[in-house]
Design a protein around this motif. Structure first.
Motif, mmCIF file in Angstrom:
data_model
loop_
_atom_site.group_PDB
_atom_site.id
_atom_site.type_symbol
_atom_site.label_atom_id
_atom_site.label_comp_id
_atom_site.label_asym_id
_atom_site.label_seq_id
_atom_site.Cartn_x
_atom_site.Cartn_y
_atom_site.Cartn_z
ATOM 1 N N VAL A 1 -4.198 -7.514 -1.908
ATOM 2 C CA VAL A 1 -4.700 -6.235 -1.453
ATOM 3 C C VAL A 1 -5.604 -5.705 -2.566
ATOM 4 O O VAL A 1 -5.136 -5.396 -3.675
ATOM 5 C CB VAL A 1 -3.572 -5.224 -1.169
ATOM 6 C CG1 VAL A 1 -4.150 -3.875 -0.749
ATOM 7 C CG2 VAL A 1 -2.622 -5.767 -0.093
ATOM 8 N N ILE B 1 0.829 -1.211 0.000
ATOM 9 C CA ILE B 1 0.000 0.000 0.000
ATOM 10 C C ILE B 1 0.862 1.259 0.000
ATOM 11 O O ILE B 1 0.620 2.186 -0.775
ATOM 12 C CB ILE B 1 -0.965 -0.011 1.205
ATOM 13 C CG1 ILE B 1 -1.992 -1.139 1.042
ATOM 14 C CG2 ILE B 1 -1.672 1.340 1.351
ATOM 15 C CD1 ILE B 1 -2.806 -1.431 2.290
ATOM 16 N N PHE C 1 -8.764 -0.102 1.134
ATOM 17 C CA PHE C 1 -7.904 -1.255 0.848
ATOM 18 C C PHE C 1 -8.354 -2.456 1.683
ATOM 19 O O PHE C 1 -8.405 -2.388 2.905
ATOM 20 C CB PHE C 1 -6.452 -0.919 1.162
ATOM 21 C CG PHE C 1 -5.916 0.251 0.380
ATOM 22 C CD1 PHE C 1 -5.373 0.070 -0.883
ATOM 23 C CD2 PHE C 1 -5.983 1.534 0.906
ATOM 24 C CE1 PHE C 1 -4.904 1.154 -1.608
ATOM 25 C CE2 PHE C 1 -5.504 2.625 0.192
ATOM 26 C CZ PHE C 1 -4.969 2.437 -1.071
ATOM 27 N N LYS D 1 -8.310 -2.850 -3.850
ATOM 28 C CA LYS D 1 -8.743 -1.477 -3.591
ATOM 29 C C LYS D 1 -10.112 -1.240 -4.203
ATOM 30 O O LYS D 1 -10.372 -1.643 -5.330
ATOM 31 C CB LYS D 1 -7.723 -0.486 -4.187
ATOM 32 C CG LYS D 1 -8.123 0.975 -4.000
ATOM 33 C CD LYS D 1 -7.048 1.929 -4.508
ATOM 34 C CE LYS D 1 -7.031 2.023 -6.014
ATOM 35 N NZ LYS D 1 -6.087 3.050 -6.493
ATOM 36 N N ILE E 1 -8.248 1.057 5.513
ATOM 37 C CA ILE E 1 -7.741 -0.300 5.332
ATOM 38 C C ILE E 1 -8.577 -1.217 6.213
ATOM 39 O O ILE E 1 -9.081 -0.796 7.258
ATOM 40 C CB ILE E 1 -6.238 -0.349 5.704
ATOM 41 C CG1 ILE E 1 -5.616 -1.709 5.371
ATOM 42 C CG2 ILE E 1 -6.009 0.005 7.155
ATOM 43 C CD1 ILE E 1 -4.101 -1.721 5.545
ATOM 44 N N VAL F 1 -4.413 -4.169 -6.074
ATOM 45 C CA VAL F 1 -3.206 -3.362 -5.868
ATOM 46 C C VAL F 1 -1.964 -4.242 -5.953
ATOM 47 O O VAL F 1 -0.950 -3.864 -6.537
ATOM 48 C CB VAL F 1 -3.254 -2.641 -4.501
ATOM 49 C CG1 VAL F 1 -2.000 -1.792 -4.297
ATOM 50 C CG2 VAL F 1 -4.499 -1.786 -4.392
#
Length: 221
Positions: free
Chosen positions: A214, A71, A173, A216, A148, A200
């Motif tokens: 991850v 991130i 995220f 998004k 997140i 991501v």
């Protein structure tokens, strides 16, 4: 007959220093202290599953660190991020330790878990972390630009909960297992007109072959 060997407690692993040699000594020390306090508090507060205690270094710490790296490297402009449903502090507290220049807000509705989070902030001397003891939906409208989440809910329920707190352009995220694509595919079409999902990055833990992702979701309307 000596039965001591039979009664020895199983080993609780700590391999973060070995897996992440590039971390600063201060970061390594803080992560180790967090690990020790987590194990201690877990006896009275349900923070992590008993099945994960022995390998919490991999399943919780390494997981949060690897996601934080993805991130921060892909979105270096983030100066403040909310951890929605922080609970035991993963990933938000690890993110704050790893990136001390970023302000991190831990959002958690459970009072006992908030007390643990406040204890950790004080014990670790973290100046970039605050705790909000409230429901995610109770955060102010359009106040959360970056967030997140890990283990809070599936992607659809999470973006539904965040629909008012995030402005247009807000980015959320989601830390997910290898079946992240299924969750993305299950997002209702009406939510897809408001949120745009993308990957991501993917990563593997230092042990095991399972891939994590991850994902998004950016608010586009």
């Amino acid at each position: 007959m000596d039965n001591n060997n039979e009664q020895q407690a199983p080993t609780i692993f700590w391999r973060i220093d070995e897996w992440f040699p590039d971390l600063s000594p201060e970061t390594k020390t803080r992560l180790k202290t967090y690990h020790e306090e987590l194990i201690k508090f877990n006896r009275t507060v349900n923070l992590i599953s008993a099945k994960t205690i022995l390998v919490a270094d991999a399943l919780h710490f390494a997981d949060s660190l690897l996601a934080a790296k993805i991130i921060t490297q892909s979105h270096p402009q983030i100066d403040k991020i909310y951890d929605l449903g922080s609970g035991n502090g993963f990933p938000g507290l690890v993110f704050a330790i790893y990136k001390p220049t970023t302000q991190v807000v831990l959002v958690e509705i459970d009072q006992k878990k908030c007390e643990f989070l406040q204890h950790m902030i004080s014990t670790l001397g973290l100046k970039n972390v605050t705790v909000e003891n409230k429901n995610v939906e109770a955060l102010g409208d359009n106040t959360v630009k970056f967030a997140i989440t890990r283990g809070f809910a599936n992607i659809s329920r999470t973006i539904l909960a965040a629909r008012k707190i995030m402005p247009k352009g807000g980015q959320l995220f989601h830390l997910k297992g290898e079946e992240w694509g299924i969750e993305v595919g299950e997002i209702p079409s009406q939510l897809c007109s408001i949120w745009s999902p993308s990957l991501v990055g993917e990563y593997k833990l230092p042990v095991g072959a399972v891939k994590f992702g991850v994902v998004k979701t950016e608010k586009i309307a």
